[in-house]
Design an enzyme around this catalytic site. Structure first.
Site, short mmCIF file in Angstrom:
data_model
loop_
_atom_site.label_atom_id
_atom_site.label_comp_id
_atom_site.label_asym_id
_atom_site.label_seq_id
_atom_site.Cartn_x
_atom_site.Cartn_y
_atom_site.Cartn_z
N SER A 79 0.87 -1.18 0.00
CA SER A 79 0.00 0.00 0.00
C SER A 79 0.90 1.23 0.00
CB SER A 79 -0.84 -0.02 1.28
OG SER A 79 -1.47 1.23 1.49
N TYR A 104 -2.68 -1.31 10.55
CA TYR A 104 -2.64 -1.47 9.10
C TYR A 104 -1.30 -1.00 8.54
CZ TYR A 104 -4.07 -1.10 4.18
OH TYR A 104 -4.15 -1.24 2.81
N1 NAP Z 1 -8.50 -0.25 -2.01
C1 NAP Z 1 -7.49 0.52 -1.66
O1 NAP Z 1 -7.62 1.77 -1.67
C2 NAP Z 1 -6.16 -0.10 -1.29
C3 NAP Z 1 -5.07 0.76 -1.16
C4 NAP Z 1 -3.84 0.23 -0.83
C5 NAP Z 1 -3.69 -1.13 -0.64
N2 NAP Z 1 -4.77 -1.96 -0.77
C6 NAP Z 1 -4.53 -3.39 -0.54
O2 NAP Z 1 -4.99 -4.13 -1.65
C7 NAP Z 1 -5.38 -5.43 -1.23
C8 NAP Z 1 -6.78 -5.72 -1.77
O3 NAP Z 1 -7.67 -4.78 -1.20
P1 NAP Z 1 -9.06 -4.37 -1.85
O4 NAP Z 1 -9.12 -2.91 -1.86
O5 NAP Z 1 -9.29 -5.15 -3.09
O6 NAP Z 1 -10.02 -4.85 -0.64
P2 NAP Z 1 -11.34 -5.74 -0.60
O7 NAP Z 1 -12.21 -5.40 -1.74
O8 NAP Z 1 -11.84 -5.63 0.80
O9 NAP Z 1 -10.76 -7.21 -0.83
C9 NAP Z 1 -9.95 -7.83 0.14
C10 NAP Z 1 -9.77 -9.29 -0.24
O10 NAP Z 1 -8.96 -9.92 0.76
C11 NAP Z 1 -9.62 -11.14 1.13
N3 NAP Z 1 -9.27 -11.52 2.50
C12 NAP Z 1 -9.39 -10.79 3.62
N4 NAP Z 1 -8.99 -11.52 4.67
C13 NAP Z 1 -8.63 -12.74 4.20
C14 NAP Z 1 -8.15 -13.93 4.80
N5 NAP Z 1 -7.95 -14.04 6.14
N6 NAP Z 1 -7.86 -14.98 4.00
C15 NAP Z 1 -8.05 -14.91 2.68
N7 NAP Z 1 -8.50 -13.83 2.05
C16 NAP Z 1 -8.80 -12.74 2.81
C17 NAP Z 1 -11.11 -10.85 0.97
O11 NAP Z 1 -11.82 -12.05 0.75
P3 NAP Z 1 -12.73 -12.80 1.81
O12 NAP Z 1 -13.39 -11.78 2.68
O13 NAP Z 1 -13.66 -13.58 0.94
O14 NAP Z 1 -11.79 -13.69 2.57
C18 NAP Z 1 -11.09 -10.02 -0.31
O15 NAP Z 1 -11.08 -10.88 -1.44
C19 NAP Z 1 -5.30 -5.43 0.30
O16 NAP Z 1 -4.11 -6.04 0.71
C20 NAP Z 1 -5.28 -3.95 0.65
O17 NAP Z 1 -4.65 -3.68 1.86
C21 NAP Z 1 -6.00 -1.46 -1.09
#
Ligand code: NAP
Length: 253
Positions: free
Chosen positions: A141, A154
């Site tokens: 991130s 986080y």
């Molecule tokens: N969106 C942003 O602005 C942003 C910015 C910087 C970094 N990120 C990073 O990008 C990545 C994806 O985020 P996103 O924005 O796509 O979030 P999201 O839509 O909430 O998706 C998160 C994913 O992680 C999975 N997950 C959570 N806990 C888990 C576990 N214990 N085991 C297996 N899978 C798990 C969830 O699936 P289930 O709930 O089905 O398990 C879901 O598929 C994350 O690492 C996040 O920190 C996001």
């Protein structure tokens, strides 16, 4: 990417889902992992309906047996593992350090940091055993570099991924396996929408978005493009690197 085998964690939503679609569109076999199997199954169906190749395995990345099972399923089904995308993550509850519950700290660390350690441990074993080159992309991130108030758990978990990625890159380079970290900025996913609710529309629109040079949130497909690139032969000399995909946000803050 044709017939390459790609394992993607957190594929049930957001960036992981878009990444699965991007690899499938390039002809790869995608193995989708997350806890919500129904979401994974509907993505498998939609990828297959579009002519792609996909399967799913219910996995909690913070549980060793699940991670071992996820990698074993991939090898049993396809006979190899070429690329692994360790994207699963949670934001956890945001709270000042004086109020931050210990169990929130533990679950954020267990999923965001220990989960990537466990995934790489068993993915690397399978890749080394396979005896062919490979690539691992972890998803950090902008908070791998930047802190923010109430974000200690986080932010710490995402900072940890820098050290984890660079160390493992040095270990696996002799085996022909590259390891990199993609660092998304504000990206329009369900996690983004939850955080926007916490931050509030006013601060989001007037305080946060104007710090992005491109003046908008990123799209999950734009993160997927960077991840696919880092796995591709176009990135053959890139390892131990962090690729920030944030529309310029970290340059302003
Ligand atoms: N969106 C942003 O602005 C942003 C910015 C910087 C970094 N990120 C990073 O990008 C990545 C994806 O985020 P996103 O924005 O796509 O979030 P999201 O839509 O909430 O998706 C998160 C994913 O992680 C999975 N997950 C959570 N806990 C888990 C576990 N214990 N085991 C297996 N899978 C798990 C969830 O699936 P289930 O709930 O089905 O398990 C879901 O598929 C994350 O690492 C996040 O920190 C996001």
């Amino acid at each position: 990417m044709k017939n390459k085998v790609v394992l993607i964690t957190g594929a049930s939503s957001g960036i992981g889902k878009s990444t699965a679609e991007a690899f499938a569109a390039k002809g790869a076999h995608v193995v989708l992992a997350a806890r919500r199997k129904d979401e994974l199954d509907s993505l498998v169906a939609s990828i297959k309906a579009g002519g792609g190749k996909a399967s799913a395995i219910k996995t909690d990345v913070s549980i060793t047996k699940d991670v071992q099972g996820m990698v074993a399923y991939t090898i049993d089904t396809y006979g190899r593992l070429d690329y692994a995308i360790n994207n699963a993550g949670i934001e956890g509850e945001l709270a000042p350090i004086t109020e931050l519950p210990e169990d929130v700290w533990d679950s954020v660390m267990n999923i965001n940091l220990k989960g990537v350690f466990l995934c790489m441990k068993y993915q690397a074993k399978a890749m080394i055993k396979g005896g062919h080159s490979g690539a691992i992309v972890n998803v950090g991130s902008v908070n791998s570099f930047l802190g923010f108030p109430s974000g200690a758990a986080y932010v710490t978990s995402k900072h940890g991924l820098v050290g984890l990625t660079t160390s493992v890159s040095a270990e696996l380079a002799p085996q022909g396996i590259r390891v990199n970290l993609v660092c998304p900025g504000i990206t329009k996913t369900p996690m983004h929408d939850r955080l926007r609710d916490v931050v509030g529309d006013d601060l989001y629109d007037k305080g946060l978005l104007p710090t992005v040079h491109l003046q908008r949130a990123g799209r999950p497909e734009e993160m997927a493009n960077a991840i696919v690139f880092l796995c591709s032969d176009q990135a053959s000399y890139i390892t131990g690197s962090t690729l920030t995909v944030d529309g310029g946000l970290t340059l302003t803050m």
